[in-house]
Motif scaffolding. Structure first.
Motif, PDB file in Angstrom:
ATOM      1  N   GLU A 185      40.702 -28.110  -6.178  1.00 22.32           N
ATOM      2  CA  GLU A 185      40.455 -28.285  -7.602  1.00 22.32           C
ATOM      3  C   GLU A 185      41.646 -27.766  -8.409  1.00 22.32           C
ATOM      4  O   GLU A 185      42.348 -26.842  -7.991  1.00 22.32           O
ATOM      5  CB  GLU A 185      39.199 -27.532  -8.037  1.00 22.32           C
ATOM      6  N   LEU A 186      41.849 -28.374  -9.567  1.00 20.24           N
ATOM      7  CA  LEU A 186      42.845 -27.894 -10.516  1.00 20.24           C
ATOM      8  C   LEU A 186      42.156 -27.016 -11.544  1.00 20.24           C
ATOM      9  O   LEU A 186      41.149 -27.405 -12.137  1.00 20.24           O
ATOM     10  CB  LEU A 186      43.542 -29.061 -11.215  1.00 20.24           C
ATOM     11  N   MET A 187      42.683 -25.820 -11.751  1.00 21.62           N
ATOM     12  CA  MET A 187      42.090 -24.921 -12.740  1.00 21.62           C
ATOM     13  C   MET A 187      43.203 -24.182 -13.481  1.00 21.62           C
ATOM     14  O   MET A 187      44.384 -24.326 -13.190  1.00 21.62           O
ATOM     15  CB  MET A 187      41.118 -23.938 -12.088  1.00 21.62           C
ATOM     16  N   ASN A 188      42.790 -23.384 -14.454  1.00 16.21           N
ATOM     17  CA  ASN A 188      43.715 -22.562 -15.239  1.00 16.21           C
ATOM     18  C   ASN A 188      44.812 -23.402 -15.881  1.00 16.21           C
ATOM     19  O   ASN A 188      46.011 -23.141 -15.726  1.00 16.21           O
ATOM     20  CB  ASN A 188      44.313 -21.441 -14.393  1.00 16.21           C
ATOM     21  N   GLU A 189      44.394 -24.405 -16.624  1.00 15.92           N
ATOM     22  CA  GLU A 189      45.340 -25.256 -17.347  1.00 15.92           C
ATOM     23  C   GLU A 189      46.169 -24.391 -18.298  1.00 15.92           C
ATOM     24  O   GLU A 189      45.633 -23.665 -19.128  1.00 15.92           O
ATOM     25  CB  GLU A 189      44.555 -26.306 -18.128  1.00 15.92           C
ATOM     26  N   MET A 190      47.496 -24.476 -18.159  1.00 16.65           N
ATOM     27  CA  MET A 190      48.405 -23.672 -18.971  1.00 16.65           C
ATOM     28  C   MET A 190      49.222 -24.575 -19.885  1.00 16.65           C
ATOM     29  O   MET A 190      49.813 -25.560 -19.427  1.00 16.65           O
ATOM     30  CB  MET A 190      49.336 -22.848 -18.074  1.00 16.65           C
ATOM     31  N   HIS A 191      49.230 -24.226 -21.178  1.00 14.52           N
ATOM     32  CA  HIS A 191      50.014 -24.966 -22.164  1.00 14.52           C
ATOM     33  C   HIS A 191      51.348 -24.262 -22.387  1.00 14.52           C
ATOM     34  O   HIS A 191      51.425 -23.038 -22.398  1.00 14.52           O
ATOM     35  CB  HIS A 191      49.246 -25.073 -23.478  1.00 14.52           C
ATOM     36  N   GLY A 192      52.382 -25.051 -22.609  1.00 21.02           N
ATOM     37  CA  GLY A 192      53.724 -24.505 -22.695  1.00 21.02           C
ATOM     38  C   GLY A 192      54.089 -23.980 -24.067  1.00 21.02           C
ATOM     39  O   GLY A 192      53.577 -24.436 -25.099  1.00 21.02           O
ATOM     40  N   TYR A 193      54.998 -23.012 -24.065  1.00 22.81           N
ATOM     41  CA  TYR A 193      55.601 -22.471 -25.282  1.00 22.81           C
ATOM     42  C   TYR A 193      57.083 -22.841 -25.278  1.00 22.81           C
ATOM     43  O   TYR A 193      57.756 -22.747 -24.248  1.00 22.81           O
ATOM     44  CB  TYR A 193      55.445 -20.950 -25.342  1.00 22.81           C
ATOM     45  N   THR A 194      57.581 -23.239 -26.422  1.00 24.22           N
ATOM     46  CA  THR A 194      58.985 -23.635 -26.504  1.00 24.22           C
ATOM     47  C   THR A 194      59.902 -22.434 -26.676  1.00 24.22           C
ATOM     48  O   THR A 194      61.122 -22.576 -26.559  1.00 24.22           O
ATOM     49  CB  THR A 194      59.202 -24.617 -27.662  1.00 24.22           C
ATOM     50  N   GLU A 195      59.333 -21.272 -26.951  1.00 23.88           N
ATOM     51  CA  GLU A 195      60.090 -20.024 -27.003  1.00 23.88           C
ATOM     52  C   GLU A 195      59.278 -18.946 -26.304  1.00 23.88           C
ATOM     53  O   GLU A 195      58.044 -19.015 -26.275  1.00 23.88           O
ATOM     54  CB  GLU A 195      60.393 -19.620 -28.443  1.00 23.88           C
ATOM     55  N   PRO A 196      59.922 -17.913 -25.753  1.00 25.31           N
ATOM     56  CA  PRO A 196      59.170 -16.849 -25.067  1.00 25.31           C
ATOM     57  C   PRO A 196      58.259 -16.105 -26.034  1.00 25.31           C
ATOM     58  O   PRO A 196      58.576 -15.949 -27.220  1.00 25.31           O
ATOM     59  CB  PRO A 196      60.278 -15.922 -24.527  1.00 25.31           C
ATOM     60  N   VAL A 197      57.116 -15.644 -25.519  1.00 24.34           N
ATOM     61  CA  VAL A 197      56.194 -14.806 -26.282  1.00 24.34           C
ATOM     62  C   VAL A 197      55.927 -13.544 -25.469  1.00 24.34           C
ATOM     63  O   VAL A 197      56.358 -13.429 -24.313  1.00 24.34           O
ATOM     64  CB  VAL A 197      54.876 -15.551 -26.596  1.00 24.34           C
ATOM     65  N   ASP A 198      55.232 -12.601 -26.070  1.00 24.12           N
ATOM     66  CA  ASP A 198      54.874 -11.365 -25.372  1.00 24.12           C
ATOM     67  C   ASP A 198      53.637 -11.634 -24.522  1.00 24.12           C
ATOM     68  O   ASP A 198      52.511 -11.660 -25.014  1.00 24.12           O
ATOM     69  CB  ASP A 198      54.605 -10.258 -26.388  1.00 24.12           C
ATOM     70  N   GLY A 199      53.854 -11.845 -23.227  1.00 21.19           N
ATOM     71  CA  GLY A 199      52.764 -12.248 -22.339  1.00 21.19           C
ATOM     72  C   GLY A 199      51.664 -11.224 -22.197  1.00 21.19           C
ATOM     73  O   GLY A 199      50.562 -11.559 -21.733  1.00 21.19           O
ATOM     74  N   GLY A 200      51.899  -9.980 -22.588  1.00 22.29           N
ATOM     75  CA  GLY A 200      50.872  -8.955 -22.476  1.00 22.29           C
ATOM     76  C   GLY A 200      49.677  -9.187 -23.371  1.00 22.29           C
ATOM     77  O   GLY A 200      48.603  -8.618 -23.139  1.00 22.29           O
ATOM     78  N   TYR A 201      49.844 -10.009 -24.419  1.00 26.39           N
ATOM     79  CA  TYR A 201      48.747 -10.254 -25.354  1.00 26.39           C
ATOM     80  C   TYR A 201      47.860 -11.426 -24.939  1.00 26.39           C
ATOM     81  O   TYR A 201      46.857 -11.707 -25.606  1.00 26.39           O
ATOM     82  CB  TYR A 201      49.300 -10.541 -26.754  1.00 26.39           C
ATOM     83  N   TYR A 202      48.207 -12.131 -23.859  1.00 26.11           N
ATOM     84  CA  TYR A 202      47.523 -13.380 -23.537  1.00 26.11           C
ATOM     85  C   TYR A 202      46.694 -13.221 -22.263  1.00 26.11           C
ATOM     86  O   TYR A 202      47.209 -12.857 -21.218  1.00 26.11           O
ATOM     87  CB  TYR A 202      48.546 -14.515 -23.371  1.00 26.11           C
ATOM     88  N   ARG A 203      45.402 -13.513 -22.357  1.00 27.92           N
ATOM     89  CA  ARG A 203      44.533 -13.428 -21.185  1.00 27.92           C
ATOM     90  C   ARG A 203      43.569 -14.611 -21.150  1.00 27.92           C
ATOM     91  O   ARG A 203      42.373 -14.476 -20.883  1.00 27.92           O
ATOM     92  CB  ARG A 203      43.795 -12.092 -21.141  1.00 27.92           C
ATOM     93  N   ASP A 204      44.097 -15.786 -21.436  1.00 32.47           N
ATOM     94  CA  ASP A 204      43.269 -16.988 -21.416  1.00 32.47           C
ATOM     95  C   ASP A 204      42.823 -17.330 -20.002  1.00 32.47           C
ATOM     96  O   ASP A 204      41.731 -17.843 -19.793  1.00 32.47           O
ATOM     97  CB  ASP A 204      44.041 -18.158 -22.027  1.00 32.47           C
ATOM     98  N   THR A 205      43.694 -17.059 -19.009  1.00 36.75           N
ATOM     99  CA  THR A 205      43.350 -17.380 -17.626  1.00 36.75           C
ATOM    100  C   THR A 205      43.722 -16.217 -16.712  1.00 36.75           C
ATOM    101  O   THR A 205      44.615 -15.429 -17.011  1.00 36.75           O
ATOM    102  CB  THR A 205      44.083 -18.646 -17.144  1.00 36.75           C
ATOM    103  N   LEU A 206      43.015 -16.142 -15.587  1.00 34.42           N
ATOM    104  CA  LEU A 206      43.304 -15.153 -14.549  1.00 34.42           C
ATOM    105  C   LEU A 206      43.500 -15.909 -13.233  1.00 34.42           C
ATOM    106  O   LEU A 206      42.605 -16.626 -12.797  1.00 34.42           O
ATOM    107  CB  LEU A 206      42.164 -14.150 -14.420  1.00 34.42           C
ATOM    108  N   THR A 207      44.669 -15.742 -12.630  1.00 40.07           N
ATOM    109  CA  THR A 207      44.990 -16.472 -11.406  1.00 40.07           C
ATOM    110  C   THR A 207      44.858 -15.547 -10.201  1.00 40.07           C
ATOM    111  O   THR A 207      45.508 -14.498 -10.158  1.00 40.07           O
ATOM    112  CB  THR A 207      46.407 -17.050 -11.482  1.00 40.07           C
TER     113      THR A 207
END
Length: 843
Positions: A55-77
């Protein structure tokens, strides 16, 4: 002058005017491009997925510039013992030449490992690849994974997910149960098969299909009489995982043709389950559904417009206009509609959907109308969160829009990038996002209020260095902030009318003063005795409010609240009702602590305007309860329906805000796969998280607590501790033991005269946290996360909690110079006798 000559001059004048009009039109159209019925350019960034069990899971959308990844918890791999992640990519026509990765700690501050993804190959319409970690991963830690896709133009797209390592996680088996359960809900003949997993109650509503839960009947879970079918793929997101439990969300769309009416819905489901070798237990289930109203579905029946199935609390609306012309705007499910009451025209102004990316809807997005022009019908509004399409696809921030009612035209005005996560952005915008009649928009972002001239696109700082928790605003543009004083409270309140620019102050006098909020148009503020703004025995400065004052819109005092011997520690406002959490001050040596004294309430009868436009619920036999917008008429008709055209400005409209390193500490509670609530104290957050099986993440990016995420046995392997003596104090022994365990160097000399918490805060190279008041079971979550917890054992002694199992806890006691065990029952009793005082840290 001859008649012929007059005619020629008249024709020449018309021709000159026509040429001028063409030139002006050409200039305007060269500045921006009208794109017909299309809202914005379609989404086209590549999408990344994690492959698990086919199965395909944890769909990730792209950012055109880097962001602070510590604030993002939409998915857990999940990562198993092989330390590999299998990825799939839908390129959407991009030529991706390489994929690389960076693995960070959970705060996205320390780089652990970097490398390249290997074995890239195209399989059917997708590109598959594999990621391999080499460094040691720890089973009770979360990590931030940053993936970078580079195309043949050397442009890089950025993707983020959180990672958890563990053995025997059984992700594929748990996911199969969830997908099988979902599939069964579409088969009415199999409804009985679901009954053993449900906890159906007679009190659960069968008519409200906007929210279906574990307590709903099997008939309701299988959609009642709607007989729907899916019209999209399922977007699967893993939210939490450990050996026994897991939490997933599913997002998809459905259509129902029941009752000879075609209706369309966006569906989001949440599953939390526990896996055992003999049985799977469904611990929680929730399905939320919102109708996706199309232009062809717009009808008015007996003066009411059907908005369909959905959560009424998500619907916002207002009427405005003149005596000759009336309008009504309504928002819901990330859409904005405008109804021209006079001409009976319904316009779909904005929608977050994009058919090009057939993906699950994102929860972390918001829309807010900031100004409605009664003369023209024009709307100004903001959309904040991740931009799914348009010129700023792949950016996160605030987009300011203008909708022209006359031209049926939507245009971008200003875009403000923001890279610290949705919650940091939302907390300020919910407090202040207001535009006055002069076209100045005021936004609160972090600790700064910005003034934006929407006509010129100019953005300036209006007020800065604010403590956002000491600010409030009314719905009609009155902004209140502390002035003077310190971060805890002000010497006075500064009140600014953002419409007129006029300012006034309310002096605190001998008191410190803080704004507490608005109940309707009534301003509520509190007074604090400055002598009470001192550290308690845990080293924390409390803000005990002695008096609560309520002023009407003319600043006349209408209510004062004070209760002898009690202090207001927290105040919340809901529909004009004010609830207050009280506490009593208790001397503890040289310090003042506070003991819970219950709650009290103030009931305010807020006068509402005579609303002729309102929303209520009506139900039918098939779709159950549905929302209806009443439009101050009794007629039945089909209004003219249209979509806004979109004007592309044709140039960069982004504006930079002043980033700050000072982030006010908040505790975010994630429940049912989304951010659900924010609190100022860990105690409030744990109480909420316990009730709703939540995960707590701080605004400083630390994941610190999970209701369902603690192992039954854990040992920090601290087997000995020094004994206090004339040469070694308790503070020194405890803090050095913590530092030795973590491998830290201290930030100075330990002060033996300071309270333990203050001494820990001064020298430990990590944020300290006061856990006092929590239950022992909740405190043990910190031990499980490999953090040593200090606990008060007597008036003059603290120890360290170093291990636990199902029945016992182990205490390192410097007074005895030994590590010993106690039953959890005995330990809980001892800790309660000494005030339930616990201290730890967040690394």
């Amino acid at each position: 002058m001859s008649r012929t000559k007059k005619i020629l001059l008249t024709l020449l004048a018309y021709l000159t005017a026509f040429i001028a009009a063409v030139c002006v039109s050409s200039f305007v159209l060269n500045q921006g491009k009208v794109s017909g019925e299309q809202q914005r350019s379609s989404a086209d960034l590549p999408l990344l997925y994690v492959r698990t069990g086919g199965e395909l899971m944890n769909e990730m959308h792209g950012y055109t510039e880097p962001v602070d990844g510590g604030y993002y918890r939409d998915t857990l791999t999940p990562v198993g013992e092989s330390k590999t992640i299998n990825l799939s990519m839908d390129t959407y026509g991009h030529n991706i030449s390489s994929v690389s990765f960076e693995l960070y700690n959970d705060q996205y501050t320390d780089l652990i490992e970097s490398g390249d993804c290997t074995d890239m190959e195209k399989v059917n319409a997708m590109v598959q690849m594999q990621l391999q970690f080499k460094n040691t991963l720890y089973s009770n830690r979360e990590y931030c994974l940053h993936l970078m896709l580079k195309n043949d133009q050397d442009q890089v797209y950025h993707y983020y997910t959180r990672v958890r390592y563990g053995s025997d996680l059984k992700v594929a088996e748990k996911l199969k149960f969830v997908l099988d359960f979902n599939e069964t809900t579409f088969n009415k003949d199999s409804a009985d098969a679901l009954s053993s997993y449900l906890e159906s109650t007679s009190s659960s509503s069968s008519s409200d299909k906007s929210l279906v839960t574990l307590y709903s009947s099997s008939d309701t879970v299988t959609w009642g009489s709607m007989a729907p079918y899916r019209t999209s793929e399922i977007a699967i997101r893993l939210k939490e995982i450990n050996t026994e439990t897991a939490a997933f969300t599913l997002s998809y769309t459905i259509e129902s043709s029941a009752g000879d009416i075609n209706t369309f819905y966006n569906v989001n489901e949440y599953y939390r389950l526990r896996w055992t070798d003999s049985k799977v237990y469904l611990l929680d289930f929730e399905r939320r559904m919102a109708e996706n109203i199309g232009l062809a579905d717009i009808t008015v029946s007996s003066g009411a417009l059907r908005l369909g199935i959905g959560d009424a609390s998500d619907i916002d609306y207002a009427s405005y206009g003149t005596d000759q012309q009336q309008y009504t705007w309504v928002t819901g499910d990330q859409q904005l509609w405008l109804y021209d009451n006079t001409n009976r025209i319904m316009t779909k102004v904005y929608t977050e959907e994009d058919d090009n990316h057939n993906c699950g809807r994102q929860d972390e997005a918001g829309i807010k109308v900031v100004h409605a022009d009664p003369e023209t019908g024009d709307l100004y509004f903001i959309v904040y969160g991740y931009m799914h399409s348009g010129n700023y696809e792949g950016r996160e921030g605030v987009m300011v829009y203008h909708f022209s009612h006359e031209d049926v035209l939507l245009e971008d005005l200003v875009f403000i990038p923001f890279n610290k996560g949705f919650e940091q952005m939302r907390s300020g915008l919910e407090e202040l996002a207001y535009m006055n009649d002069d076209g100045t928009l005021y936004l609160l972002l972090e600790d700064t209020v910005y003034a934006i001239d929407v006509n010129m696109g100019k953005m300036d700082v209006a007020y800065k260095d604010l403590n956002s928790s000491n600010c409030t605003a009314s719905g009609d543009g009155i902004f209140v902030m502390c002035d003077g004083g310190d971060e805890n409270a002000g010497e006075r309140l500064k009140i600014v009318d953002l419409n007129s620019g006029k300012e006034r102050t309310i002096e605190g006098g001998d008191w410190r003063i803080v704004p507490l909020g608005y109940a309707g148009k009534d301003l509520i503020y509190g007074l604090i005795d400055p002598q009470m703004l001192t550290e308690d025995s845990s080293g924390v400065i409390r803000t005990p409010i002695s008096e609560v004052h309520i002023l009407d819109e003319n600043y006349n005092e209408v209510k004062t609240y004070q209760k002898s011997g009690d202090y207001v520690m927290r105040l919340t406002i809901s529909d004009g009702n004010i609830s207050m959490k009280l506490a009593k001050a208790v001397k503890n040596g040289n310090y003042t602590d506070y003991q819970d004294a219950g709650e009290d309430y103030i009931i305010r009868n807020i006068e509402n305007d005579d609303q002729k436009i309102y929303v209520d619920k009506q139900k039918d036999s098939i779709r159950g309860q549905q929302n209806w917008l009443h439009l101050n008429t009794s007629d039945s008709f089909v209004p003219i329906s249209q979509s806004a055209r979109y004007l592309d400005p044709g140039y960069d409209i982004s504006r930079k805000y002043e980033d700050t390193d000072q982030v006010e500490m908040q505790y975010y509670v994630y429940t049912k796969g989304r951010m659900d609530a924010a609190f100022a104290t860990i105690q409030e957050a744990v109480d909420y998280g316990t009730t709703y099986a939540g995960t707590i993440m701080t605004s400083h990016k630390q994941v610190i607590w999970q209701k369902a995420g603690r192992a039954y046995i854990w040992d920090l392997n601290i087997d000995s501790i020094d004994k206090t003596s004339n040469t070694q104090s308790m503070n020194s022994i405890l803090i050095k033991t913590i530092a030795d365990y973590e491998g830290w160097e201290l930030n100075g000399t330990i002060d033996d005269a300071e309270p333990l918490f203050a001494a820990m805060t001064a020298v430990l190279p990590a944020e300290t946290i006061d856990l006092s008041g929590l239950k022992l079971d909740d405190v043990l979550h910190f031990v499980y996360r490999d953090r040593v917890v200090a606990v008060k054992l007597s008036n003059n002694n603290y120890g360290l909690i170093t291990a636990y199992d199902n029945d016992y806890v182990w205490i390192a006691d410097p007074a005895k110079g030994e590590v010993y065990s106690m039953t959890q029952t005995a330990a809980e009793k001892l800790f309660e006798q000494n005030g339930k005082v616990y201290y730890s840290y967040m690394d």
